[in-house]
Design an enzyme around this catalytic site. Structure first.
Site, mmCIF file in Angstrom:
data_model
loop_
_atom_site.group_PDB
_atom_site.id
_atom_site.type_symbol
_atom_site.label_atom_id
_atom_site.label_comp_id
_atom_site.label_asym_id
_atom_site.label_seq_id
_atom_site.Cartn_x
_atom_site.Cartn_y
_atom_site.Cartn_z
ATOM 1 N N VAL A 41 8.005 -2.423 6.595
ATOM 2 C CA VAL A 41 7.913 -0.968 6.948
ATOM 3 C C VAL A 41 8.767 -0.523 5.635
ATOM 4 O O VAL A 41 9.346 -1.094 4.894
ATOM 5 C CB VAL A 41 8.532 -0.169 8.156
ATOM 6 C CG1 VAL A 41 8.610 1.093 7.982
ATOM 7 C CG2 VAL A 41 8.215 -0.474 9.774
ATOM 8 N N LYS A 42 7.520 0.328 5.019
ATOM 9 C CA LYS A 42 8.119 0.872 3.765
ATOM 10 C C LYS A 42 8.451 2.119 3.358
ATOM 11 O O LYS A 42 7.806 3.117 4.365
ATOM 12 C CB LYS A 42 6.580 0.606 2.485
ATOM 13 C CG LYS A 42 7.050 1.145 1.024
ATOM 14 C CD LYS A 42 5.207 0.682 0.350
ATOM 15 C CE LYS A 42 5.486 0.976 -0.836
ATOM 16 N NZ LYS A 42 4.444 0.792 -1.821
ATOM 17 N N VAL A 43 9.919 2.621 3.158
ATOM 18 C CA VAL A 43 10.942 3.035 3.406
ATOM 19 C C VAL A 43 11.208 3.678 2.008
ATOM 20 O O VAL A 43 11.540 2.815 0.707
ATOM 21 C CB VAL A 43 12.102 2.620 4.081
ATOM 22 C CG1 VAL A 43 13.288 3.663 4.099
ATOM 23 C CG2 VAL A 43 11.265 2.739 4.993
ATOM 24 N N THR A 101 0.569 -1.112 -0.459
ATOM 25 C CA THR A 101 -0.359 0.285 -0.102
ATOM 26 C C THR A 101 0.643 1.029 0.058
ATOM 27 O O THR A 101 2.183 1.126 0.419
ATOM 28 C CB THR A 101 -0.875 -0.049 0.837
ATOM 29 O OG1 THR A 101 -0.148 0.030 2.538
ATOM 30 C CG2 THR A 101 -2.029 -1.030 1.195
ATOM 31 N N ALA A 151 3.786 -1.643 5.100
ATOM 32 C CA ALA A 151 2.745 0.134 5.068
ATOM 33 C C ALA A 151 3.801 0.913 5.069
ATOM 34 O O ALA A 151 4.519 1.109 5.410
ATOM 35 C CB ALA A 151 1.926 -0.130 6.492
#
Length: 220
Positions: free
Chosen positions: A88-90, A27, A62
């Protein structure tokens, strides 16, 4: 190759899960906004709902909103605590790579997003990113070749023995999915429509119609 659905739409996630081919979800803030989800707590609750739908063992990316290192770390830790499925999307920035390295030390899974070059892919792998997301559709939009970038990263990661999984993003069509599989991508993430598009072929429809007609004729 794993199939992730790139959406915040719960109905689409349920449908992909029911098909039996879903391995995870990605997402981003734009997808959340598209579903009318805004505000910190509503977004966090929505991530929880997604994790509950996909079930155990399926990663859900996310994305952090912060652009500075301290903010990314604080936000990423909060996201990681939501559910064991959360990755964790960075973003691929200086502070982003620094945050990924920190998350790696903490044992928090990460997805390095907005990647457009092999050099960026090397930095993300060195920092220990769990997933790398090259945006092949956006590269194609610039009259470059997104699939060639996937091939280049696959070659580098194989030669250098990097553990980071290549997650092809910005998928626009069923053809993109097939090309990514041929190029050696570990994962594709795409709208549900691109995945379901793989079902269709005119000869399948013609063949099925003939089988049914023959069956009807033989039993009339």
């Amino acid at each position: 190759m794993l199939f992730f659905v790139d959406t915040a739409n719960l109905d689409h996630i349920r449908e992909a899960t029911e098909l039996g081919i879903l391995d995870g979800v990605t997402t981003n803030p734009s997808l959340m906004a598209k579903e009318g989800i805004s505000g910190v707590e509503p977004v966090l609750n929505h991530y929880r709902k997604i994790c509950e739908i996909v079930g155990p063992g399926r990663d859900v990316s996310a994305e952090v909103i912060s652009t500075d290192y301290e903010g990314m770390v604080q936000e990423g830790k909060k996201l990681a605590q939501l559910h064991e499925n959360i990755v964790v999307k960075v973003p691929m920035t200086r502070d982003g790579v620094k945050a990924i390295a920190h998350f790696t030390e903490l044992g928090i899974k990460t997805n390095c997003t907005l990647v457009f070059s092999a050099g960026q892919a090397i930095l993300a792998a060195k920092a220990g990113a769990t997933y790398l997301s090259p945006f092949i559709g956006r590269i194609d939009d610039m009259s470059w070749d997104g699939i060639e970038l996937i091939k280049e990263i696959v070659e580098i990661y194989t030669l250098q023995d990097f553990d980071t999984s290549i997650l092809a993003a910005s998928i626009r069509s069923p053809l993109h999915i097939v090309q990514c599989a041929k190029a050696g991508a570990d994962v594709v993430t795409c709208p549900l429509s691109a995945i379901t598009g793989l079902f269709y072929h005119p000869l399948t429809d013609i063949g099925l119609a003939k089988f049914l007609a023959d069956h009807k004729k033989a039993n009339s």
